[in-house]
Design a protein around this motif. Structure first.
Motif, mmCIF file in Angstrom:
data_model
loop_
_atom_site.group_PDB
_atom_site.id
_atom_site.type_symbol
_atom_site.label_atom_id
_atom_site.label_comp_id
_atom_site.label_asym_id
_atom_site.label_seq_id
_atom_site.Cartn_x
_atom_site.Cartn_y
_atom_site.Cartn_z
ATOM 1 N N ILE A 70 11.859 -20.125 -12.598
ATOM 2 C CA ILE A 70 11.444 -19.475 -11.360
ATOM 3 C C ILE A 70 11.171 -17.997 -11.604
ATOM 4 N N GLU A 71 10.172 -17.469 -10.903
ATOM 5 C CA GLU A 71 9.834 -16.064 -11.031
ATOM 6 C C GLU A 71 9.475 -15.503 -9.659
ATOM 7 N N VAL A 72 9.334 -14.211 -9.587
ATOM 8 C CA VAL A 72 9.059 -13.546 -8.304
ATOM 9 C C VAL A 72 7.605 -13.759 -7.913
ATOM 10 N N ARG A 73 7.424 -14.200 -6.682
ATOM 11 C CA ARG A 73 6.087 -14.303 -6.099
ATOM 12 C C ARG A 73 6.069 -13.511 -4.785
ATOM 13 N N VAL A 74 5.033 -13.677 -4.016
ATOM 14 C CA VAL A 74 4.894 -12.904 -2.782
ATOM 15 C C VAL A 74 5.991 -13.306 -1.789
ATOM 16 N N ALA A 75 6.693 -12.334 -1.271
ATOM 17 C CA ALA A 75 7.822 -12.593 -0.371
ATOM 18 C C ALA A 75 7.379 -13.300 0.907
ATOM 19 N N LEU A 76 8.245 -14.191 1.376
ATOM 20 C CA LEU A 76 8.029 -14.896 2.648
ATOM 21 C C LEU A 76 8.946 -14.337 3.730
ATOM 22 N N THR A 77 9.533 -13.193 3.456
ATOM 23 C CA THR A 77 10.504 -12.588 4.360
ATOM 24 C C THR A 77 10.146 -11.125 4.607
ATOM 25 N N ARG A 78 10.822 -10.542 5.604
ATOM 26 C CA ARG A 78 10.725 -9.104 5.858
ATOM 27 C C ARG A 78 12.136 -8.538 5.910
ATOM 28 N N GLN A 79 12.278 -7.277 5.518
ATOM 29 C CA GLN A 79 13.568 -6.607 5.648
ATOM 30 C C GLN A 79 13.350 -5.148 6.014
ATOM 31 N N VAL A 80 14.355 -4.567 6.625
ATOM 32 C CA VAL A 80 14.324 -3.153 6.983
ATOM 33 C C VAL A 80 15.596 -2.506 6.449
ATOM 34 N N ASP A 81 15.538 -1.189 6.259
ATOM 35 C CA ASP A 81 16.727 -0.491 5.787
ATOM 36 C C ASP A 81 17.333 0.343 6.904
ATOM 37 N N VAL A 82 18.450 0.995 6.597
ATOM 38 C CA VAL A 82 19.184 1.735 7.619
ATOM 39 C C VAL A 82 18.355 2.878 8.186
ATOM 40 N N THR A 83 17.524 3.500 7.368
ATOM 41 C CA THR A 83 16.693 4.600 7.851
ATOM 42 C C THR A 83 15.693 4.115 8.886
ATOM 43 N N GLN A 84 15.081 2.968 8.646
ATOM 44 C CA GLN A 84 14.120 2.422 9.602
ATOM 45 C C GLN A 84 14.784 2.083 10.931
ATOM 46 N N VAL A 85 15.994 1.551 10.873
ATOM 47 C CA VAL A 85 16.710 1.244 12.112
ATOM 48 C C VAL A 85 17.026 2.525 12.862
ATOM 49 N N LEU A 86 17.499 3.533 12.153
ATOM 50 C CA LEU A 86 17.856 4.798 12.790
ATOM 51 C C LEU A 86 16.634 5.468 13.408
ATOM 52 N N VAL A 87 15.527 5.467 12.692
ATOM 53 C CA VAL A 87 14.296 6.064 13.217
ATOM 54 C C VAL A 87 13.852 5.351 14.491
ATOM 55 N N SER A 88 13.984 4.037 14.513
ATOM 56 C CA SER A 88 13.564 3.284 15.700
ATOM 57 C C SER A 88 14.401 3.646 16.914
ATOM 58 N N LEU A 89 15.686 3.938 16.694
ATOM 59 C CA LEU A 89 16.555 4.317 17.816
ATOM 60 C C LEU A 89 16.162 5.676 18.377
ATOM 61 N N ASN A 90 15.616 6.513 17.527
ATOM 62 C CA ASN A 90 15.247 7.863 17.960
ATOM 63 C C ASN A 90 13.850 7.931 18.551
ATOM 64 N N ALA A 91 13.115 6.803 18.512
ATOM 65 C CA ALA A 91 11.773 6.756 19.098
ATOM 66 C C ALA A 91 11.891 6.207 20.515
ATOM 67 N N ALA A 92 11.624 7.030 21.482
ATOM 68 C CA ALA A 92 11.907 6.702 22.883
ATOM 69 C C ALA A 92 11.249 5.400 23.351
ATOM 70 N N ALA A 93 10.017 5.149 22.938
ATOM 71 C CA ALA A 93 9.303 3.977 23.444
ATOM 72 C C ALA A 93 8.993 2.982 22.337
ATOM 73 N N ASP A 94 9.819 2.944 21.310
ATOM 74 C CA ASP A 94 9.559 2.070 20.163
ATOM 75 C C ASP A 94 9.809 0.609 20.540
#
Length: 287
Positions: free
Chosen positions: A149-173
């Protein structure tokens, strides 16, 4: 190909398939040795054992010295090495199982999808469903040839802590809607035994992973899951799944796939990473 769930009857039908790889993911968050002990005592014939801490997780502290949560995602090279050791090829049908409603098996399901492997399914009902068909468990451990098995195109999405924090600070996100898979008392901040710092990410909603199961410990039917999830989230494309450490959140992601609601992301660090920094906001109480 099975890409979400497989029943015990279906597994029995394909058990002699040459490209089938079965992986036992049993674990106990309070006893790190419990999963391997259970595997040694008896497992589905031909199954390999995956250790949550050693095979399916990475270092808790990153190269930058920051805490990444209790069960960070494994480094890709290490994950590939483990999967090949299990004998998984690029065209293998993988079946994962546990004894906990799929809460640990779903982690491997998500990890395989994260490297582009779609032929992976969780055994619905786990080892109990298999035994209920009258199949005996075995104690012999297989010694498969190394997989390719080897790496191919991901079938998933992920976010990191910075992205979550930024979304909280965006009033209408509207691009983020955090869904927490922990039990309600932990979400509300009322279980200090498990979560010394209690509560949840502000704006998150609670969907306990066990709510995806019926009274028999099997996944609910797709239409029921779809109705329940659409009453909880606006759009799977804007939903972010989290839990205590990014493990049971994968159960919610699996349930969404079963329901035909693809596209949600995983926040791997989850609550254990989030609450490690006192500057990040915390909410308590219900949704």
């Amino acid at each position: 190909m099975f890409s979400t769930l497989i029943s015990a009857q279906e597994l029995a039908h394909i058990k002699d398939q040459a490209k089938l790889v079965i992986v036992d993911c049993r674990h106990d968050l309070m006893d790190a040795a419990a999963g391997k002990n259970a595997y040694d005592a008896g497992h589905i014939a031909g199954a390999m054992f995956a250790n949550l801490d050693q095979d399916l997780s990475g270092p808790k502290v990153g190269s930058d010295g920051k805490f990444q949560g209790r069960h960070p995602l494994p480094q890709t090279d290490n994950l590939i090495s483990a999967l090949r050791r299990f004998g998984i090829d690029h065209d293998s049908q993988v079946v994962t199982y546990d004894a906990h409603g799929g809460m640990f098996a779903a982690r491997l399901w998500w990890l395989l999808r994260s490297i582009g492997h779609s032929a992976v399914a969780v055994l619905d009902g786990g080892v109990a469903a298999w035994s209920a068909l009258g199949h005996a468990l075995q104690t012999e451990s297989p010694q498969p040839a190394l997989g390719n098995i080897e790496v191919r195109v991901a079938l998933t999405r992920q976010v990191d802590v910075t992205q979550v924090l930024v979304s909280l600070n965006a009033a209408a996100d509207q691009t983020f809607q955090v869904v927490d898979a922990r039990a309600a008392d932990r979400f509300r901040g009322e279980n200090e035994t498990i979560d010394p710092i209690g509560g949840h990410i502000p704006g998150a909603v609670n969907r306990f992973f066990k709510d995806n199961l019926d009274a028999n410990g099997l996944f609910k039917l797709p239409q029921q899951l779809r109705e329940e999830w659409l009453s909880k989230i606006r759009d799977p494309q804007s939903a972010v799944m989290q839990c205590g450490s990014g493990v049971t959140a994968c159960h919610n992601l699996l349930a969404l796939e079963v329901a035909g609601l693809s596209g949600a992301a995983l926040y791997p660090g989850s609550w254990s990473e989030w609450c490690a920094d006192a500057s990040r906001p915390v909410a308590t109480g219900p949704n």
